[in-house]
Scaffold this motif. Sequence first.
Motif, PDB file in Angstrom:
ATOM      1  N   LEU A 191       1.142  -0.722   0.172  1.00 38.09           N
ATOM      2  CA  LEU A 191      -0.173  -0.211   0.057  1.00 38.09           C
ATOM      3  C   LEU A 191       0.952   0.826  -0.024  1.00 38.09           C
ATOM      4  N   GLU A 192       2.181   1.156   0.117  1.00 40.29           N
ATOM      5  CA  GLU A 192       3.033   2.305   0.515  1.00 40.29           C
ATOM      6  C   GLU A 192       3.301   3.043  -1.122  1.00 40.29           C
ATOM      7  N   THR A 193       3.125   2.170  -2.134  1.00 38.36           N
ATOM      8  CA  THR A 193       3.660   2.953  -3.331  1.00 38.36           C
ATOM      9  C   THR A 193       2.496   2.535  -4.398  1.00 38.36           C
ATOM     10  N   LYS A 194       1.272   1.800  -3.882  1.00 40.19           N
ATOM     11  CA  LYS A 194      -0.176   1.725  -4.345  1.00 40.19           C
ATOM     12  C   LYS A 194      -1.250   1.625  -3.566  1.00 40.19           C
ATOM     13  N   PRO A 195      -1.637   2.971  -3.744  1.00 35.80           N
ATOM     14  CA  PRO A 195      -3.021   3.341  -3.139  1.00 35.80           C
ATOM     15  C   PRO A 195      -4.249   2.698  -3.509  1.00 35.80           C
ATOM     16  N   VAL A 196      -4.971   1.972  -2.111  1.00 37.40           N
ATOM     17  CA  VAL A 196      -5.935   1.261  -2.779  1.00 37.40           C
ATOM     18  C   VAL A 196      -7.802   1.724  -2.034  1.00 37.40           C
ATOM     19  N   MET A 197      -7.185   3.229  -1.498  1.00 34.73           N
ATOM     20  CA  MET A 197      -8.194   3.406  -0.941  1.00 34.73           C
ATOM     21  C   MET A 197      -8.408   5.057  -0.141  1.00 34.73           C
ATOM     22  N   ILE A 198      -9.203   5.906  -0.588  1.00 35.56           N
ATOM     23  CA  ILE A 198      -9.119   6.941  -0.702  1.00 35.56           C
ATOM     24  C   ILE A 198     -10.051   7.704   0.693  1.00 35.56           C
ATOM     25  N   SER A 199     -10.089   8.396   1.918  1.00 37.42           N
ATOM     26  CA  SER A 199     -10.874   8.836   2.969  1.00 37.42           C
ATOM     27  C   SER A 199     -11.293  10.288   2.824  1.00 37.42           C
ATOM     28  N   LEU A 200     -12.290  10.236   4.325  1.00 41.06           N
ATOM     29  CA  LEU A 200     -12.275  11.638   4.104  1.00 41.06           C
ATOM     30  C   LEU A 200     -11.710  12.650   5.639  1.00 41.06           C
ATOM     31  N   VAL A 201     -11.458  13.614   5.585  1.00 35.86           N
ATOM     32  CA  VAL A 201     -11.064  13.497   6.539  1.00 35.86           C
ATOM     33  C   VAL A 201     -11.929  15.378   7.092  1.00 35.86           C
ATOM     34  N   ASN A 202     -12.618  15.041   8.311  1.00 34.30           N
ATOM     35  CA  ASN A 202     -13.029  16.461   7.928  1.00 34.30           C
ATOM     36  C   ASN A 202     -12.834  17.043   9.519  1.00 34.30           C
ATOM     37  N   CYS A 203     -12.737  18.841   9.128  1.00 32.43           N
ATOM     38  CA  CYS A 203     -13.383  19.885  10.888  1.00 32.43           C
ATOM     39  C   CYS A 203     -14.524  19.362  11.455  1.00 32.43           C
ATOM     40  N   ASN A 204     -14.152  19.779  12.436  1.00 23.52           N
ATOM     41  CA  ASN A 204     -15.400  19.838  13.169  1.00 23.52           C
ATOM     42  C   ASN A 204     -16.292  21.181  13.378  1.00 23.52           C
ATOM     43  N   SER A 205     -15.764  22.435  12.490  1.00 20.50           N
ATOM     44  CA  SER A 205     -15.866  23.457  12.114  1.00 20.50           C
ATOM     45  C   SER A 205     -15.082  23.959  11.251  1.00 20.50           C
ATOM     46  N   PRO A 206     -14.991  25.614  10.971  1.00 20.52           N
ATOM     47  CA  PRO A 206     -13.250  25.435   9.750  1.00 20.52           C
ATOM     48  C   PRO A 206     -12.529  25.500  10.683  1.00 20.52           C
ATOM     49  N   LEU A 207     -12.923  25.547  11.696  1.00 21.67           N
ATOM     50  CA  LEU A 207     -11.635  26.336  12.274  1.00 21.67           C
ATOM     51  C   LEU A 207     -11.444  25.325  13.502  1.00 21.67           C
ATOM     52  N   ARG A 208     -11.754  24.385  13.337  1.00 18.68           N
ATOM     53  CA  ARG A 208     -11.290  23.545  14.646  1.00 18.68           C
ATOM     54  C   ARG A 208     -11.116  22.081  14.800  1.00 18.68           C
ATOM     55  N   TRP A 209     -10.814  21.082  14.566  1.00 14.34           N
ATOM     56  CA  TRP A 209      -9.752  19.977  14.185  1.00 14.34           C
ATOM     57  C   TRP A 209      -9.695  18.913  15.089  1.00 14.34           C
ATOM     58  N   ASP A 210     -11.133  17.707  15.762  1.00 10.61           N
ATOM     59  CA  ASP A 210     -11.303  17.163  16.467  1.00 10.61           C
ATOM     60  C   ASP A 210     -10.011  15.932  16.555  1.00 10.61           C
ATOM     61  N   GLY A 211      -9.944  15.569  17.708  1.00  9.03           N
ATOM     62  CA  GLY A 211      -8.742  14.086  18.221  1.00  9.03           C
ATOM     63  C   GLY A 211      -9.207  13.552  17.655  1.00  9.03           C
ATOM     64  N   ARG A 212     -10.185  12.387  17.161  1.00 10.08           N
ATOM     65  CA  ARG A 212     -10.160  10.906  16.978  1.00 10.08           C
ATOM     66  C   ARG A 212      -9.670  11.580  15.404  1.00 10.08           C
ATOM     67  N   MET A 213     -10.287  12.259  14.494  1.00  8.46           N
ATOM     68  CA  MET A 213     -10.151  12.449  12.845  1.00  8.46           C
ATOM     69  C   MET A 213      -8.883  12.841  12.653  1.00  8.46           C
ATOM     70  N   THR A 214      -8.406  14.069  13.401  1.00  7.75           N
ATOM     71  CA  THR A 214      -6.627  13.740  13.404  1.00  7.75           C
ATOM     72  C   THR A 214      -5.639  12.791  13.946  1.00  7.75           C
ATOM     73  N   ASP A 215      -6.093  12.091  14.769  1.00  7.92           N
ATOM     74  CA  ASP A 215      -5.371  10.913  15.240  1.00  7.92           C
ATOM     75  C   ASP A 215      -5.521   9.723  13.759  1.00  7.92           C
ATOM     76  N   ALA A 216      -6.757  10.015  12.964  1.00  8.37           N
ATOM     77  CA  ALA A 216      -6.601   9.088  11.953  1.00  8.37           C
ATOM     78  C   ALA A 216      -5.829   9.287  10.583  1.00  8.37           C
ATOM     79  N   MET A 217      -5.787  10.250  10.936  1.00 13.29           N
ATOM     80  CA  MET A 217      -4.810  11.320   9.550  1.00 13.29           C
ATOM     81  C   MET A 217      -3.419  10.679   9.649  1.00 13.29           C
ATOM     82  N   LEU A 218      -3.555  11.237  11.688  1.00 13.13           N
ATOM     83  CA  LEU A 218      -1.663  10.299  11.261  1.00 13.13           C
ATOM     84  C   LEU A 218      -1.194   9.133  11.478  1.00 13.13           C
ATOM     85  N   VAL A 219      -1.609   8.123  11.250  1.00  9.85           N
ATOM     86  CA  VAL A 219      -2.585   6.270  11.275  1.00  9.85           C
ATOM     87  C   VAL A 219      -1.857   6.576   9.639  1.00  9.85           C
ATOM     88  N   LEU A 220      -3.025   7.512   8.797  1.00 12.56           N
ATOM     89  CA  LEU A 220      -2.926   7.201   7.343  1.00 12.56           C
ATOM     90  C   LEU A 220      -1.441   8.001   6.915  1.00 12.56           C
TER      91      LEU A 220
END
Length: 223
Positions: A191-220
């Motif tokens: 998967l490091e050289t062959k992306p096989v899925m996409i995803s959507l990481v959203n903010c809670n509001s335009p000016l706040r990012w919660d912990g769960r979504m950013t934790d998922a972003m960090l894993v990916l």
Amino acid sequence: MFVNTSPRYEILSEDALEVLDKGWKRLVSEIGIEFMSPWALEMLAAAGQKVEGDNVKFDPEWILEQVAKAPSDYQVHARNPENTVTIGGKNMVFSGVYGPPFAMRGKERGNGTMEHFRNFTKLCQVFPEMDSAGGVIVEPDDAAMDSRHLDMTLALQTLTDKIYMGNVVRGENAEDCLNMAGIVFGGREVLETKPVMISLVNCNSPLRWDGRMTDAMLVLAKH
């Protein structure tokens, strides 16, 4: 996959674009954005951004440098190579909707179920106009909250051979989706050289990012 050859039009004047440009730069540099993850605050501080509690004030030029690193297009590989798609350029990738809590059949509407989810996945598979089933095509309310992402991902991997979306409700879910994709595509290292899925990481509001979504972003991102 549909290639859009229609002419492109700039609907905003240069003056309007200049107003928008000044606006976003003022927001990020003077008002700042909240991050609810300690690791995100540490990482941004290490990158030279101004951290005040949970609030981060950005250097707009630094943001532009990060944006410039994104590729103009890239491939997402499907289980069936004929259904691999290219994101970007003039390509248009059509997908199922994301996150509706209800499903309707005829005039009857009710909470989404795993049966609904599987049926929608099958429909996306049989219609050639659909490039992807998507991710949470409908929220399966009858599946356990802590494991329904596993049920949905399994359905997307087995009932369709098109690209799909991974689950990013929390870091653990993103990790599970990477592990399941590794089983299907020959190992996580693939998967490091062959992306096989996409995803959507959203903010809670335009000016706040919660912990769960950013934790998922960090894993990916780390993978």
